[in-house]
Write an enzyme that holds these catalytic residues in place. Structure first.
Site, PDB file in Angstrom:
ATOM      1  N   ASP A 104       9.718  11.083 -29.117  1.00 23.11           N
ATOM      2  CA  ASP A 104      10.829  10.150 -29.299  1.00 23.11           C
ATOM      3  C   ASP A 104      10.293   8.731 -29.432  1.00 23.11           C
ATOM      4  O   ASP A 104       9.522   8.273 -28.589  1.00 23.11           O
ATOM      5  CB  ASP A 104      11.772  10.203 -28.103  1.00 23.11           C
ATOM      6  N   HIS A 134      19.490   6.464 -29.811  1.00 20.78           N
ATOM      7  CA  HIS A 134      20.443   6.751 -28.746  1.00 20.78           C
ATOM      8  C   HIS A 134      19.864   6.386 -27.388  1.00 20.78           C
ATOM      9  O   HIS A 134      18.680   6.113 -27.246  1.00 20.78           O
ATOM     10  CB  HIS A 134      20.817   8.231 -28.761  1.00 20.78           C
ATOM     11  N   ASP A 145      17.783  15.203 -19.593  1.00 18.76           N
ATOM     12  CA  ASP A 145      17.325  13.813 -19.552  1.00 18.76           C
ATOM     13  C   ASP A 145      16.725  13.512 -18.173  1.00 18.76           C
ATOM     14  O   ASP A 145      17.425  13.560 -17.167  1.00 18.76           O
ATOM     15  CB  ASP A 145      18.482  12.853 -19.844  1.00 18.76           C
ATOM     16  N   GLU A 153      21.320  13.899 -31.928  1.00 15.16           N
ATOM     17  CA  GLU A 153      21.972  14.928 -32.741  1.00 15.16           C
ATOM     18  C   GLU A 153      23.116  14.360 -33.567  1.00 15.16           C
ATOM     19  O   GLU A 153      23.792  13.413 -33.162  1.00 15.16           O
ATOM     20  CB  GLU A 153      22.508  16.034 -31.826  1.00 15.16           C
ATOM     21  N   LYS A 205      18.827  16.726 -36.594  1.00 15.25           N
ATOM     22  CA  LYS A 205      19.115  17.750 -35.591  1.00 15.25           C
ATOM     23  C   LYS A 205      20.619  17.918 -35.408  1.00 15.25           C
ATOM     24  O   LYS A 205      21.364  16.942 -35.324  1.00 15.25           O
ATOM     25  CB  LYS A 205      18.471  17.386 -34.253  1.00 15.25           C
ATOM     26  N   THR A 228      19.415  23.826 -32.606  1.00 15.39           N
ATOM     27  CA  THR A 228      19.012  24.148 -31.239  1.00 15.39           C
ATOM     28  C   THR A 228      19.569  25.504 -30.790  1.00 15.39           C
ATOM     29  O   THR A 228      20.210  26.208 -31.561  1.00 15.39           O
ATOM     30  CB  THR A 228      19.489  23.060 -30.265  1.00 15.39           C
ATOM     31  N   GLU A 283      14.779  24.610 -32.384  1.00 18.99           N
ATOM     32  CA  GLU A 283      14.346  24.144 -31.068  1.00 18.99           C
ATOM     33  C   GLU A 283      15.008  25.031 -30.024  1.00 18.99           C
ATOM     34  O   GLU A 283      16.080  25.600 -30.278  1.00 18.99           O
ATOM     35  CB  GLU A 283      14.774  22.694 -30.806  1.00 18.99           C
ATOM     36  N   ASN A 284      14.401  25.134 -28.850  1.00 21.39           N
ATOM     37  CA  ASN A 284      15.118  25.735 -27.735  1.00 21.39           C
ATOM     38  C   ASN A 284      15.908  24.645 -27.032  1.00 21.39           C
ATOM     39  O   ASN A 284      15.441  23.521 -26.870  1.00 21.39           O
ATOM     40  CB  ASN A 284      14.170  26.460 -26.770  1.00 21.39           C
ATOM     41  N   ALA A 285      17.109  24.990 -26.614  1.00 18.83           N
ATOM     42  CA  ALA A 285      17.989  23.993 -26.006  1.00 18.83           C
ATOM     43  C   ALA A 285      17.604  23.697 -24.567  1.00 18.83           C
ATOM     44  O   ALA A 285      17.763  22.571 -24.096  1.00 18.83           O
ATOM     45  CB  ALA A 285      19.436  24.475 -26.067  1.00 18.83           C
ATOM     46  N   LEU A 286      17.106  24.712 -23.856  1.00 14.12           N
ATOM     47  CA  LEU A 286      16.744  24.582 -22.452  1.00 14.12           C
ATOM     48  C   LEU A 286      15.338  25.126 -22.231  1.00 14.12           C
ATOM     49  O   LEU A 286      14.871  25.975 -22.991  1.00 14.12           O
ATOM     50  CB  LEU A 286      17.737  25.356 -21.576  1.00 14.12           C
ATOM     51  N   ARG A 309       9.422  21.945 -23.195  1.00  9.01           N
ATOM     52  CA  ARG A 309       8.848  20.653 -23.462  1.00  9.01           C
ATOM     53  C   ARG A 309       7.513  20.607 -22.762  1.00  9.01           C
ATOM     54  O   ARG A 309       7.222  21.422 -21.879  1.00  9.01           O
ATOM     55  CB  ARG A 309       9.802  19.582 -22.901  1.00  9.01           C
TER      56      ARG A 309
END
Length: 586
Positions: free
Chosen positions: A160, A200, A208, A292, A405, A452, A490-493, A528
Site C-alpha cells: 500500500d 483511503h 486493519d 475497493e 479491486k 476477493t 485475493e483471500n479476504a481473510l 498477508r
C-alpha cells in the site's frame, strides 16, 4: 563481518522459536524448534494419493468467519525463523524470474498471461510497512521475510502506498522516502511489486491493524465541509474515503479529488519511472474504502456494522443528493430525487427485516427501486471510469498493468435482492448481473479485475445468512470471461490451512464452463506477510501452495509430492537466503 544465521536469529529475535504444536502449557514453554523441524525429509519410493476433502466439510478446519554448492537443507531453514521471530518481536523498533515469465505477466494473453500457464503468487506487505517518519518499519524482519518469500518461489509483493503518508502535510508535497527504500529492497531480492495507490484511510475495516488517516489537509477540508464525506440517512459521516459525489468539484484547495488522485499517481510515476515495468509490474488504483470499488456500506469502526448485516446506502451528502435530484428530473420523476430509500432498514438488519429488501414485494424491484439502484450503481461505475481514464493516461507505455479491486460480498447472496451487495453499489440481484457492467468498464481501460474471498467455501459460512462465496466467485469469473478482462484474486481473510489453499487453487483455474479453456487467473495475492505465515507448518504448506499455483491447470500431482519438490526448490535458491543473512549482519 556477517554473523551466522543462527546467531543472527538470536540477536534479532531475542528468543528461540517456540513450538506451538507441543501439547500442554509446560511442554510449550520449554520446547523450541528450528524452522527445519517443520519440514519432512524426502524419502524414496513413497506412494501418495490425491486427498479429497470430505464433501460434508466434516474434516475441515474451523474457518475464520465473515546449480551451486549448498550446505545441507536444514542449514538454510533459519531464514524462516528470522522472518517469523523478527516480525513477532521487532514491532517496537523502527535471482529474479526468467524474462519469459516477466513478459508473460506484463503482456497478458491467456487469462492475462502467456507461456505455459500457472498463476504467480504475490504476498501482501504489512499495512504499516512504512512509518510515520517515512522509513521502513521492522526493516530487518522485512528483509528476512523477502528472502524467505523469494526462496519459496513467490513472484512478488503487494504494498500500500498511502496517500495519508506521502502527501500528508501539504497538497502537492510528496515524501516517498520509505517507499523508495522498500522498493529497492524488493528489487534486490528479485521480487516484483504490485503497488496500491491507497487513497483511503487505514483503520475501521476487516484486518486493519493500524490507523493511517487521509492527508491532514484533506481532513481539514472535510471538517470545513462535512459533505465531502460519505453520509448515511442518519447523518453519520464516514472519513474512510472522499465521497465520489464530489469527484469533479474543486473542493480540495482548488483541485478536484480526481485531480488529486491523478497528481499523486503522476508523482509516483515520475519518482519511480526507473522501476516501472521492471520491479513494479502493476498499479492497483484505489477506488474506495479498503481500496475497493464500492461504497463504505459496512463500516466496522465503532461497531456500526457487524457481519452479516445488510449495511446501509451512502448517498446522503449534498453532492450525492444533488446528482440524485438531477437524475430523477431527467427521468421525469422529480419526486424520486429528494432521498434514497427510507425503508431499507439499518446496518445490522437482514433483508427480510426490511420493506425494501424483502423477497416478496420489496422496494428493490419497484420502479423507484430500479431507478435508484441504477443511479447508485452507475455513480460507482462512473467514479471508476474517471479515475481509470487518468491512470491509463499516466501509466501508458510504462510497462505496468492497471488493476482495480472489487469486494467479495458473499453474505445474503442466496436471497433475491442481494441486499449487502446493493448497499455497496453492486446492482446484483437474482434477476440482474451486477458484475458484468464492472467487468465491461474495466475492459474498456485494459484493467485487471481483482476479486476477493477466493479462499472461501460455501459450507464454511453461516448458512442462515445464505452466504455463497463459491457461487459469487463463479459469477465474477463468468463476467470477466464474457468481458474478456483478466481476473486476479485475493483471500479476504488470513488462512494457512490446506483446505483454503485447495479452494484457491481450484478457483484460480477458472473452470467455470465449457468455454473456459486454458484460462486461469493472471495473479493471486496472498494475505498477508506476518509471523503466522512463517510458522514452520504454515510455511511448509504455503511453499507447496505456491508451487502448485505456478504449475497451473496441467498439474495432477498430490500434495505430498508437491511438498517434496517445493522443499527442493527452496534448497536450490539457498544463495538468496544467504544474501539476506549477510545483509542482516551488516
Amino acid at each position: 563481518m556477517a554473523l551466522s544465521l543462527t546467531h543472527q536469529i538470536g540477536s534479532l529475535a531475542g528468543s528461540p522459536v517456540t513450538d506451538s504444536s507441543v501439547a500442554g502449557e509446560a511442554a510449550s514453554s520449554s520446547a523450541t524448534v528450528s524452522a527445519a523441524g517443520g519440514w519432512k525429509s524426502p524419502s524414496a519410493n513413497i506412494r501418495c494419493a490425491t486427498r479429497k476433502a470430505d464433501p460434508t466439510g466434516a474434516d475441515a478446519l474451523s474457518p475464520p468467519l465473515t546449480p551451486s554448492r549448498s550446505p545441507s537443507l536444514a542449514a538454510i531453514r533459519p531464514d524462516l525463523s528470522v522472518a517469523c521471530k523478527a516480525f513477532a518481536t521487532d514491532t517496537a523498533a523502527n535471482t529474479s524470474e526468467t524474462e519469459e515469465a516477466e513478459r508473460a505477466y506484463r503482456e497478458g494473453g491467456k487469462g492475462g498471461k502467456s507461456g505455459e500457464g500457472g498463476v504467480p503468487v504475490y504476498v501482501m506487505m504489512p499495512l504499516d510497512s512504512v512509518t510515520w517518519g517515512n522509513g521502513v518499519n521492522r526493516k530487518k524482519a522485512v528483509n528476512a521475510a523477502m528472502a524467505a518469500l523469494k526462496s519459496a518461489g513467490v513472484e512478488g509483493i503487494m504494498m500500500d502506498v498511502w496517500w495519508g503518508l506521502v502527501e500528508r502535510e501539504k497538497p502537492g508535497e510528496y515524501n516517498w522516502g520509505g517507499y523508495a527504500e522498500l522498493l529497492e529492497m524488493a528489487k534486490k531480492h528479485g521480487l516484483k511489486v504490485q503497488a496500491v495507490m491507497s487513497f483511503h484511510q487505514c483503520g475501521g475495516n476487516v484486518g486493519d491493524s493500524c490507523t493511517i488517516p487521509l492527508p491532514k489537509w484533506v481532513v481539514e477540508e472535510i471538517d470545513k465541509d462535512p459533505d465531502l464525506a460519505y453520509t448515511d440517512q442518519w447523518g453519520r459521516r464516514n472519513y474512510e474515503y472522499l465521497s465520489l459525489g464530489c469527484d469533479t468539484s474543486p473542493v480540495l484547495k482548488g483541485r478536484t479529488p480526481v485531480q488529486c488522485y491523478a497528481d499523486f499517481m503522476r508523482a509516483f510515476r515520475d519518482n519511480f519511472k526507473h522501476l516501472l515495468g521492471d520491479a513494479i509490474v502493476e498499479i492497483q488504483v484505489g477506488m474506495g474504502p479498503a481500496g475497493e470499488l464500492r461504497y463504505p456500506s459496512y463500516p466496522e469502526q465503532n461497531g456500526t456494522w457487524r457481519f452479516p448485516g445488510i449495511g446501509a446506502f451512502q448517498c446522503y451528502d449534498k453532492y450525492m443528493l444533488s446528482s440524485l435530484k438531477a437524475a430523477a428530473e431527467a427521468a421525469g420523476k422529480p419526486e424520486w430525487g429528494s432521498t434514497g430509500p427510507r425503508d431499507a432498514g439499518e446496518y445490522n438488519n437482514w433483508p427480510e427485516d426490511t420493506q425494501f429488501f424483502r423477497k416478496e414485494g420489496g422496494g428493490w424491484s419497484s420502479p423507484f427501486g430500479e431507478f435508484f439502484l441504477t443511479w447508485y450503481s452507475q455513480m460507482l461505475l462512473d467514479h471508476g471510469d474517471r479515475i481509470l481514464t487518468s491512470a491509463k493516461s499516466i501509466f501508458e507505455d510504462t510497462g505496468v498493468k492497471i488493476s482495480v479491486k472489487v469486494a467479495g460480498i458473499h453474505w445474503h447472496y442466496g436471497t433475491r435482492s442481494h441486499a449487502a451487495e446493493l448497499t455497496a453499489g453492486y446492482y446484483n440481484t437474482r434477476f440482474r448481473d451486477g458484475y458484468l457492467p464492472i467487468a465491461n468498464m474495466l475492459a474498456r481501460h485494459g484493467a485487471i479485475f481483482n476479486f476477493t474471498c477466493i479462499e472461501m467455501r460455501d459450507h464454511e459460512q453461516p448458512q442462515d445468512a445464505l452466504c455463497a462465496p463459491e457461487k459469487l466467485v463463479k459469477q465474477v469469473a463468468l463476467a470477466t470471461q464474457k468481458a474478456q478482462v483478466p481476473l486476479a484474486g485475493e483471500n479476504a481473510l488470513p488462512r494457512y490451512d490446506e483446505y483454503a489453499h485447495e479452494q484457491i487453487i481450484n478457483a484460480s483455474q477458472l473452470n467455470v464452463d465449457d468455454d473456459s479453456g486454458e484460462r486461469e487467473m493472471c495473479a493471486f495475492t496472498y494475505l498477508r506477510m506476518n509471523p503466522h505465515l512463517f510458522q514452520p507448518d504454515n510455511w511448509r504448506k504455503f511453499v507447496a501452495f505456491v508451487k502448485k499455483m505456478k504449475e497451473g491447470k496441467g498439474a495432477h500431482k498430490c500434495w505430498e509430492q508437491v511438498e517434496r519438490e517445493a522443499e527442493h526448490f527452496v534448497h536450490v535458491t539457498q544463495p538468496l537466503v544467504q544474501e539476506a543473512a549477510v545483509a542482516l549482519g551488516q
